[in-house]
Design a protein around this motif. Structure first.
Motif, PDB file in Angstrom:
ATOM      1  N   ALA A  24     -18.053   3.470  -6.519  1.00  5.90           N
ATOM      2  CA  ALA A  24     -16.884   3.973  -5.809  1.00  5.90           C
ATOM      3  C   ALA A  24     -15.602   3.350  -6.335  1.00  5.90           C
ATOM      4  O   ALA A  24     -14.551   3.971  -6.307  1.00  5.90           O
ATOM      5  N   PRO A  26     -12.723  -0.010  -6.583  1.00  4.77           N
ATOM      6  CA  PRO A  26     -11.918  -0.679  -5.560  1.00  4.77           C
ATOM      7  C   PRO A  26     -10.909   0.292  -4.938  1.00  4.77           C
ATOM      8  O   PRO A  26     -10.483   1.266  -5.565  1.00  4.77           O
ATOM      9  N   ASP A  27     -10.510   0.005  -3.712  1.00  4.38           N
ATOM     10  CA  ASP A  27      -9.557   0.851  -2.999  1.00  4.38           C
ATOM     11  C   ASP A  27      -8.145   0.379  -3.303  1.00  4.38           C
ATOM     12  O   ASP A  27      -7.728  -0.696  -2.889  1.00  4.38           O
ATOM     13  N   MET A  28      -7.406   1.172  -4.050  1.00  5.22           N
ATOM     14  CA  MET A  28      -6.031   0.832  -4.423  1.00  5.22           C
ATOM     15  C   MET A  28      -5.009   1.670  -3.670  1.00  5.22           C
ATOM     16  O   MET A  28      -3.855   1.761  -4.087  1.00  5.22           O
ATOM     17  N   SER A  29      -5.398   2.317  -2.588  1.00  4.52           N
ATOM     18  CA  SER A  29      -4.484   3.219  -1.888  1.00  4.52           C
ATOM     19  C   SER A  29      -3.299   2.468  -1.296  1.00  4.52           C
ATOM     20  O   SER A  29      -2.206   3.026  -1.173  1.00  4.52           O
TER      21      SER A  29
END
Length: 71
Positions: A24, A26-29
């Protein structure tokens, strides 16, 4: 089985299982929502347009001078 083959299979198994856990990503949002890329895109397109105009002008001048030289 050969020890080298066993080590290789163990390493491949470890890599496959580790890559499945990070599939998935990393979440960079949080970082990307704070940046407005609209102005950056506009600036890049404006610069590309100016470079295209300069290129066309130089090419036209070369063609014109070539016609005047007759060659």
């Amino acid at each position: 089985m050969n020890k080298n083959i066993q080590r290789g299979l163990l390493a491949v198994g470890a890599l496959v299982s580790a890559s499945g856990a990070m599939a998935a990503g990393p979440d960079m949002s949080g970082l990307t929502t704070a940046v407005d890329f609209g102005t950056v895109t506009t600036a890049i397109l404006a610069i590309a347009g100016l470079l295209a105009i300069v290129y066309v002008a130089i090419k036209g001048a070369k063609i014109g001078l070539g016609m005047l030289k007759g060659g």
